[in-house]
Design a protein around this motif. Structure first.
Motif, PDB file in Angstrom:
ATOM      1  N   SER A  16     -11.213 -20.374  -1.296  1.00 28.68           N
ATOM      2  CA  SER A  16     -10.457 -19.599  -0.604  1.00 28.68           C
ATOM      3  C   SER A  16     -10.256 -17.890  -1.378  1.00 28.68           C
ATOM      4  O   SER A  16     -10.348 -18.162  -2.132  1.00 28.68           O
ATOM      5  CB  SER A  16      -8.221 -19.616  -0.812  1.00 28.68           C
ATOM      6  N   LEU A  17     -10.583 -17.089  -0.337  1.00 27.95           N
ATOM      7  CA  LEU A  17     -11.557 -16.045  -1.176  1.00 27.95           C
ATOM      8  C   LEU A  17      -9.982 -14.395  -0.775  1.00 27.95           C
ATOM      9  O   LEU A  17     -10.217 -14.570   0.250  1.00 27.95           O
ATOM     10  CB  LEU A  17     -12.374 -15.010  -0.797  1.00 27.95           C
ATOM     11  N   THR A  18      -9.213 -13.567  -1.561  1.00 29.37           N
ATOM     12  CA  THR A  18      -8.705 -13.225  -1.484  1.00 29.37           C
ATOM     13  C   THR A  18      -9.076 -11.772  -1.825  1.00 29.37           C
ATOM     14  O   THR A  18      -9.772 -11.529  -3.049  1.00 29.37           O
ATOM     15  CB  THR A  18      -7.440 -12.971  -1.943  1.00 29.37           C
ATOM     16  N   LEU A  19      -9.687 -10.415  -0.980  1.00 26.99           N
ATOM     17  CA  LEU A  19     -10.854  -9.406  -1.290  1.00 26.99           C
ATOM     18  C   LEU A  19     -10.172  -8.218  -1.162  1.00 26.99           C
ATOM     19  O   LEU A  19      -9.518  -7.605  -0.192  1.00 26.99           O
ATOM     20  CB  LEU A  19     -12.227  -9.498  -0.585  1.00 26.99           C
ATOM     21  N   PRO A  20     -10.483  -8.024  -1.982  1.00 30.03           N
ATOM     22  CA  PRO A  20      -9.771  -6.203  -1.842  1.00 30.03           C
ATOM     23  C   PRO A  20     -10.418  -5.183  -0.945  1.00 30.03           C
ATOM     24  O   PRO A  20     -11.508  -5.534  -0.903  1.00 30.03           O
ATOM     25  CB  PRO A  20     -10.097  -5.476  -3.036  1.00 30.03           C
ATOM     26  N   GLU A  21      -9.990  -3.817  -0.441  1.00 23.88           N
ATOM     27  CA  GLU A  21     -10.678  -3.240   0.246  1.00 23.88           C
ATOM     28  C   GLU A  21     -11.976  -2.785   0.333  1.00 23.88           C
ATOM     29  O   GLU A  21     -12.522  -2.136   0.795  1.00 23.88           O
ATOM     30  CB  GLU A  21      -9.599  -2.010   0.953  1.00 23.88           C
ATOM     31  N   THR A  22     -11.639  -2.286  -1.289  1.00 26.16           N
ATOM     32  CA  THR A  22     -13.284  -1.687  -1.388  1.00 26.16           C
ATOM     33  C   THR A  22     -14.120  -2.400  -0.969  1.00 26.16           C
ATOM     34  O   THR A  22     -15.789  -2.392  -1.525  1.00 26.16           O
ATOM     35  CB  THR A  22     -12.983  -1.318  -2.583  1.00 26.16           C
ATOM     36  N   VAL A  23     -14.194  -4.227  -1.176  1.00 26.25           N
ATOM     37  CA  VAL A  23     -15.901  -4.629  -1.037  1.00 26.25           C
ATOM     38  C   VAL A  23     -16.280  -4.804   0.187  1.00 26.25           C
ATOM     39  O   VAL A  23     -16.088  -4.291   1.115  1.00 26.25           O
ATOM     40  CB  VAL A  23     -14.491  -6.250  -0.858  1.00 26.25           C
ATOM     41  N   GLU A  24     -17.323  -4.582  -0.543  1.00 27.01           N
ATOM     42  CA  GLU A  24     -18.413  -4.699   0.695  1.00 27.01           C
ATOM     43  C   GLU A  24     -19.367  -5.961   1.155  1.00 27.01           C
ATOM     44  O   GLU A  24     -19.193  -6.721   0.343  1.00 27.01           O
ATOM     45  CB  GLU A  24     -19.883  -3.642  -0.239  1.00 27.01           C
ATOM     46  N   GLU A  25     -20.074  -6.266   2.323  1.00 27.83           N
ATOM     47  CA  GLU A  25     -20.619  -7.057   3.385  1.00 27.83           C
ATOM     48  C   GLU A  25     -21.466  -7.642   1.996  1.00 27.83           C
ATOM     49  O   GLU A  25     -21.944  -9.098   1.246  1.00 27.83           O
ATOM     50  CB  GLU A  25     -21.351  -7.724   3.796  1.00 27.83           C
ATOM     51  N   VAL A  26     -22.723  -6.716   1.242  1.00 25.69           N
ATOM     52  CA  VAL A  26     -23.243  -7.132   0.491  1.00 25.69           C
ATOM     53  C   VAL A  26     -22.656  -7.665  -0.886  1.00 25.69           C
ATOM     54  O   VAL A  26     -23.525  -9.421  -1.480  1.00 25.69           O
ATOM     55  CB  VAL A  26     -24.299  -6.431  -0.008  1.00 25.69           C
ATOM     56  N   GLN A  27     -21.853  -7.764  -1.377  1.00 27.47           N
ATOM     57  CA  GLN A  27     -21.084  -8.489  -2.377  1.00 27.47           C
ATOM     58  C   GLN A  27     -20.478  -9.661  -2.107  1.00 27.47           C
ATOM     59  O   GLN A  27     -20.867 -10.963  -2.187  1.00 27.47           O
ATOM     60  CB  GLN A  27     -19.688  -7.417  -3.115  1.00 27.47           C
ATOM     61  N   ILE A  28     -19.753 -10.151  -0.641  1.00 26.98           N
ATOM     62  CA  ILE A  28     -20.073 -11.034  -0.731  1.00 26.98           C
ATOM     63  C   ILE A  28     -20.423 -12.039  -0.059  1.00 26.98           C
ATOM     64  O   ILE A  28     -20.421 -13.588  -0.500  1.00 26.98           O
ATOM     65  CB  ILE A  28     -18.952 -10.874   0.630  1.00 26.98           C
ATOM     66  N   LYS A  29     -21.781 -11.759   0.109  1.00 25.57           N
ATOM     67  CA  LYS A  29     -23.139 -12.370   0.256  1.00 25.57           C
ATOM     68  C   LYS A  29     -23.284 -12.361  -1.500  1.00 25.57           C
ATOM     69  O   LYS A  29     -24.365 -14.089  -1.507  1.00 25.57           O
ATOM     70  CB  LYS A  29     -24.577 -11.978   1.161  1.00 25.57           C
ATOM     71  N   GLU A  30     -23.000 -12.204  -2.028  1.00 25.65           N
ATOM     72  CA  GLU A  30     -23.908 -12.285  -3.235  1.00 25.65           C
ATOM     73  C   GLU A  30     -22.585 -13.488  -4.201  1.00 25.65           C
ATOM     74  O   GLU A  30     -23.275 -14.429  -4.419  1.00 25.65           O
ATOM     75  CB  GLU A  30     -23.814 -10.855  -4.262  1.00 25.65           C
ATOM     76  N   MET A  31     -21.324 -13.734  -3.911  1.00 26.63           N
ATOM     77  CA  MET A  31     -20.167 -13.861  -4.174  1.00 26.63           C
ATOM     78  C   MET A  31     -21.097 -15.903  -4.067  1.00 26.63           C
ATOM     79  O   MET A  31     -20.695 -16.186  -4.425  1.00 26.63           O
ATOM     80  CB  MET A  31     -19.186 -13.383  -3.945  1.00 26.63           C
ATOM     81  N   ILE A  32     -21.041 -15.979  -2.010  1.00 26.11           N
ATOM     82  CA  ILE A  32     -21.167 -16.766  -1.576  1.00 26.11           C
ATOM     83  C   ILE A  32     -22.540 -17.890  -2.106  1.00 26.11           C
ATOM     84  O   ILE A  32     -22.309 -18.294  -2.460  1.00 26.11           O
ATOM     85  CB  ILE A  32     -21.186 -16.755  -0.607  1.00 26.11           C
TER      86      ILE A  32
END
Length: 341
Positions: free
Chosen positions: A90-106
């Motif tokens: 379960s991920l809870t992300l800040p408003e500043t997150v960008e899609e490229v960061q999400i892809k790297e996290m996953i």
């Protein structure tokens, strides 16, 4: 309230006392009782099998943050001899997150899951204005099989007076690696590149053989992964859960030189810093257990002995002092300071 785990007195007074002790007999299905020391839940599903879960929450700005939650949750199951099936996230992300960061996290979480042979079964993700950094909650699922005596799953509360206390893994290493993830550029101004490379090569995966076989052979009656609050907190928690005292040697606690250097730089106490991948075990033959762990690649040492009574003594050379109640985790304190600066 201080950051990190709730103090034990608060947890017992404001959480445990509010729980229904037995809801329609459902508690009979569960093999662990709720406690601040025990991080796993196991439910009997048949005469021979039980489902066991372990949950871990981590937060940070690094794309690698989620890997530490997965490692911690999976390690808790492996310590108890479970066959790990998979992990949900379960991920809870800040408003500043960008899609490229999400892809790297996953990508990072998928890579570590493959290494641990624990498939990611589900990921829920949301952006929430209430958080300022990514929060990752990982739940690992596994199966425990009964033996001839039924279900005997080692937990934090099984140590007895006279047993040896064994530490496997490195104190403070998880916190070291997480700070490196967050502040590599800053640390590069203090340490040479070769030193940082050595730090990155450190491994917090818990290399462990079949715990069921080892538990019987070396009479391992208690296991406890070192988490928030570090090794000092873990020792206290194991003692509280088991109702024992102890006598341990500070100099026997495995610690990497990289952890020492980084903690000196940020003025942190490595013995009070989260240490997933590091575990305490209570055994009737600590020296033989250490040899067996070392033989499969796990750094291990005999810390001392469990004692009767409540005295929890730590020695350092000729100095002797008593173990204190768990204090604030040093990594959490570091995060707080970084946010204020």
């Amino acid at each position: 309230m201080r950051v990190g785990n709730l103090p034990q007195t608060v947890w017992k007074r404001s959480i445990l006392k509010q729980l229904n002790k037995n809801r329609d007999g459902a508690q009979e299905k569960f093999l662990f009782r709720p406690s601040i020391e025990e991080c796993c839940t196991a439910m009997r599903v048949s005469e021979t099998d039980a489902v066991i879960t372990a949950a871990a929450s981590v937060s940070g700005d690094s794309v690698c943050t989620g890997t530490y939650g997965i490692i911690r949750a999976v390690n808790d199951l492996r310590l108890r001899g479970a066959e790990v099936a998979g992990v949900s996230i379960s991920l809870t992300l800040p408003e500043t997150v960008e899609e490229v960061q999400i892809k790297e996290m996953i990508s990072c979480m998928e890579e570590i899951s493959e290494e641990l042979h624990a498939a990611i079964m589900q990921i829920n993700a949301e952006v929430n204005p209430a958080v300022c950094r990514a929060m990752v909650h990982a739940t690992a699922y596994g199966v425990i099989h009964a033996n001839k005596d039924g279900f005997s799953i080692p937990g934090a509360g099984g140590a007895a007076a006279g047993q040896d206390l064994v530490l496997c893994g490195y104190t403070g290493l998880e916190g070291t690696l997480r700070i490196l993830d967050e502040r590599e550029e800053e640390l590069g101004q203090r340490f040479v590149p070769a030193f940082l490379r050595q730090m990155k090569e450190k491994n917090i995966f818990l290399v462990f053989p079949d715990i069921g076989d080892m538990a019987e052979r070396y009479n391992i009656t208690a296991v406890h992964q070192v988490q928030s609050g570090g090794i000092f907190a873990a020792l206290w928690e194991l003692a509280e859960a088991s109702g024992i005292g102890m006598h341990v040697d500070l100099s026997k606690m495995n610690i990497c030189q990289e952890t020492v250097e980084l903690c000196e730089f940020y003025r942190l106490n490595p013995y009070m810093m989260t240490s997933a991948g590091c575990a305490l075990l209570a055994s009737s033959d600590g020296n033989a257990l250490v040899d067996a762990l070392e033989a499969v690649g796990t750094r291990a040492t005999r810390l001392g002995v469990a004692t009767a009574g409540n005295a929890r003594v730590i020695t350092s050379g000729e100095e002797e002092r008593y173990l204190d109640r768990p204090a604030q985790d040093e990594l959490m304190r570091w995060y707080s300071e970084q946010m204020r600066s």
